[in-house]
Structure formats: structure tokens, C-alpha cells
Design an enzyme around this catalytic site. Sequence first.
Site, PDB file in Angstrom:
ATOM      1  N   LYS A 196     -35.313 -20.171 -30.428  1.00  0.00           N
ATOM      2  CA  LYS A 196     -35.357 -18.721 -30.396  1.00  0.00           C
ATOM      3  C   LYS A 196     -35.844 -18.180 -29.042  1.00  0.00           C
ATOM      4  O   LYS A 196     -35.674 -17.000 -28.755  1.00  0.00           O
ATOM      5  CB  LYS A 196     -36.218 -18.195 -31.537  1.00  0.00           C
ATOM      6  CG  LYS A 196     -35.566 -18.445 -32.896  1.00  0.00           C
ATOM      7  CD  LYS A 196     -36.305 -17.756 -34.026  1.00  0.00           C
ATOM      8  CE  LYS A 196     -35.529 -17.835 -35.325  1.00  0.00           C
ATOM      9  NZ  LYS A 196     -35.556 -19.190 -35.930  1.00  0.00           N
TER      10      LYS A 196
HETATM   11  C1  LIG Z   1     -34.604 -19.673 -36.806  1.00  0.00           C
HETATM   12  C2  LIG Z   1     -34.548 -21.155 -36.968  1.00  0.00           C
HETATM   13  C3  LIG Z   1     -33.440 -21.812 -37.551  1.00  0.00           C
HETATM   14  C4  LIG Z   1     -32.257 -21.051 -38.108  1.00  0.00           C
HETATM   15  O1  LIG Z   1     -31.474 -20.477 -37.116  1.00  0.00           O
HETATM   16  P1  LIG Z   1     -30.419 -19.334 -37.484  1.00  0.00           P
HETATM   17  O2  LIG Z   1     -29.927 -18.823 -36.194  1.00  0.00           O
HETATM   18  O3  LIG Z   1     -31.199 -18.294 -38.259  1.00  0.00           O
HETATM   19  O4  LIG Z   1     -29.362 -19.957 -38.317  1.00  0.00           O
HETATM   20  C5  LIG Z   1     -33.434 -23.195 -37.608  1.00  0.00           C
HETATM   21  N1  LIG Z   1     -34.473 -23.910 -37.158  1.00  0.00           N
HETATM   22  C6  LIG Z   1     -35.566 -23.331 -36.611  1.00  0.00           C
HETATM   23  C7  LIG Z   1     -36.682 -24.198 -36.152  1.00  0.00           C
HETATM   24  C8  LIG Z   1     -35.648 -21.937 -36.496  1.00  0.00           C
HETATM   25  O5  LIG Z   1     -36.738 -21.381 -35.959  1.00  0.00           O
END
Ligand SMILES: *Cc1c(COP(=O)(O)O)cnc(C)c1O
Length: 436
Positions: free
Chosen positions: A107
Site C-alpha cells: 500500500k
Molecule cells: C490491502 C492488502 C491486501 C489486499 O489488497 P487489495 O488491493 O485490497 O486486493 C493484501 N495483503 C495485504 C498485506 C494488504 O495490506
Amino acid sequence: MHLYSTNNPSSRVSFKEAVFNSMPQDNGLYMPVSIPKLDEQFLNNLDLYTLPEIAFKVAKNLIGDEIPDHDLTNIINDAINFLAPVVRLEDNVYVLELFHGPSLAFKDFGARFMSRVMAYFLKKGEKQLDVLVATSGDTGGAVALGFLGVPNTRVTILYPKGKVSEVQELQLTTNGKNIRALEVDGTFDDCQALVKQAFTDNELNKKFRLTSANSINIARLIPQTFYYFNAYAQLLKMDINKVVFSVPSGNFGNIGAGLLAWKMGLPVHHFIAATNVNDTVPEFLKTGNYKPKPSVATLSNAMDVGNPSNWVRIADLFKEDAKQLNELITGYSYNDDETLNAIKTIHEETNYIACPHTAIGWKALKDWQNKNTEANAAGIFLSTAHPCKFPDVYTENLVNKIELPDQIQKLVKKDKHAISLGKGFEGFKEYLLTNK
Ligand SMILES: *Cc1c(COP(=O)(O)O)cnc(C)c1O
């Protein structure tokens, strides 16, 4: 760049508008009107470019002239200042590590790029941007660290008391500067309800320029396409060009970005959508029925989403040819026991420690490859977070083997600052009004 709402294909907004609104009034999602293919010369020679160079080409292709080249280069160099290495685990199995940024999760790509784009569009003398964000863990850290020190912005994070991991709490509460952390005596849903109510409160909206750092913001999606191109480039360097991506998915932003990269010409052989028991999308891919359901709590809690908000975008990408979607993507889902087993097996077979989300991506890749041996495709599973963020899921033996990255070692020495709040809206509003 022009964007439309998936609920109103003839509507038009600028990139700036889409970034500050996050979501159209009609509750659709913003999509680019035009998704041009990148030129063949570039795509065939991806291995000659660095990650920031690739990022510039790809971002420019979508954003066009709305941010001048010089400024776009600065935004990218500042936001994407860490690597996304592809690591070989065994024949045809590679892991794309997306956890080398400040919050140790993928993210960071979205949050850092979005924060800098917002700061760029904020004109001198404009009112400070107040970002309100509710988090169950990963989003808050990425947004906080993404906006940390970004001029003319302030972030207020709400997190559920006692319900985030130690590392996550450190990332939320040790920043200072323009970041404030509120520890709410309630659940993540309570935090989210407070933020939602704030956005509809007249008095707060008059006093503050409020915005959400929601994961559906188009400025979070665009930078996530960069690492798909860059991962492909790293395999090209090894003379590999038939590639399958397996993506641990919750809200489906990450895999959505992969599909956007494919739409721009990245020659991906196949995508795998890997989920925990929140299997709305794998079920849809199997049955053709899209049935959102309430989310179920799992060990891979960043993927506990029963109604993935980015799915609308993916459906929109394939609205002219739904069959193509089914040919390009396969879904797999796993329960917590299977997740723990996957963590154990990866470690036994390759000595790699995967976070629970990442382990699901690995398992789905292996299952797909076993079923499709004739494809003989190299598989890349995305590692979405560093294992140290989820210490509770590992055996003691494994926990002791997880190395704490520098980012965390520095945080441990800092003081925690969080304001405690109840889950009632009045207390939250009072806090915002008295702490201007
Ligand atoms: C947010 C997140 C996901 C999921 O990603 P999306 O884009 O919502 O599908 C998977 N793994 C981790 C560690 C995350 O923080």
C-alpha cells in the site's frame, strides 16, 4: 487525463477532480476514458529501464499533460524511492516483494504517490487538506507514512484499540508532525462509521477541507501498475517472457492494477486472484453469479472483504468482452488452516517466510501451475506485506527467524502518541473542532 464514472460513462472529470473526490457522487468509481497501449519498442525492452523510468512512462501514458513531465518525475522519484525486487524461490516460482517501503506493505506505492499528487494539486494559499482515515492496520500505516511531512496536509487516523498488531500500532502512533492517531474504543467498523459521519457533518465540512485516503482513489491505483511492468522487466532479464501473476486479493485494487497494466499492453499470460474464505470473486469466476456477502474474519485480515469495492473497475475494463475476463483470470480461495499449511510448506521447501496474505498467493500459484503444467509459465506471486507485521500467526520457531527491517528497529525507540476516544461521534467531532 479524463475520467468517467462507471455508473455514468458519459460523465467527465479531470484527474485533479477525481483525486480529490475519490468517488463520484453517483457511487460509481472513476475510470480513465482512454487507456492507451504503450509502444512496442518500450514493452519489448522493459528490461533496459529502471523502476522510476518505467513508472514515468506508464504514469505519463495515463495522466497525459495534466502534470508536466518535470513535476511528474519529481513526484515519482520522491514517492517510489524503494525497490520491488523479484526473488527466485525455485524453478518457475518467483516472489515479487512489495514490502520494502516505509510501512512494509504494498500500500506504500499507492499512498505515497497519491499524497504527493494531492500536495502537487493543492495550490499555494489553498486551505489545508485534512485526510481522515479509518484503518484495521495496513492502510493507516501506509497513509500516515505517505503523508508524513507533506506540506499543507494533515492526517487523522482512527484505529481500533487493541486490534492492530504491535508493528502496525508503532507505524500509526510514532509519527508526530502532521499525523495524529486516535485510538478508538471499538472495532474497525466503528472507526469507519466515525469517518463516514464526519464527511456528512456540515459544521466539520465548513471548517475543514476533508478528504478520504480511500483505496478506491484513482491516484492509488495508477502507481500499482508500475511494479507489474517492473516485475516483468526483471524476468525479461532472465530471458523469461511467459509470466503468470498470482495476487492475494481483498478489495481487488492490487489485481485491478495488474489488469490495467495488461490493458496497456503488458503481455501477461494469466492472472490468479487468490483470496481467503471471503471468496466473492472466485465464486463469481466459477459460477458467473456475483454475490457480495458480509466479511468473515481470517488470519489474512487485510483481505477480509466480502464486497470488494474495486471489482466494479475490473468488470468495467471487460465490459465489452466478459469471456475474455474468464480466460484471463482464475480464482482460488483458502481457509485459515490451508493458509497456515502454506506458510509452513513454503518455509520447509524454500526457506522463505511469507506473510499470511502472501502465502495465499503462493498456494494459488502452485495449484494453478499443477493444473496447467503444459503452459510452462513462470509464476510470480505478489508479497503484499512483510511477515513481521503479523507475528501472531507464526510458530515460535518461525517468529524467531523473522528479521526486523530497519524501518521497525527505528520505530521501537520512539514514543507512542495516541488520543483515546470512545466510539460516539460527538467525542470525535469535539476532538476535531478543539484541535485545529
Ligand atoms: C490491502 C492488502 C491486501 C489486499 O489488497 P487489495 O488491493 O485490497 O486486493 C493484501 N495483503 C495485504 C498485506 C494488504 O495490506
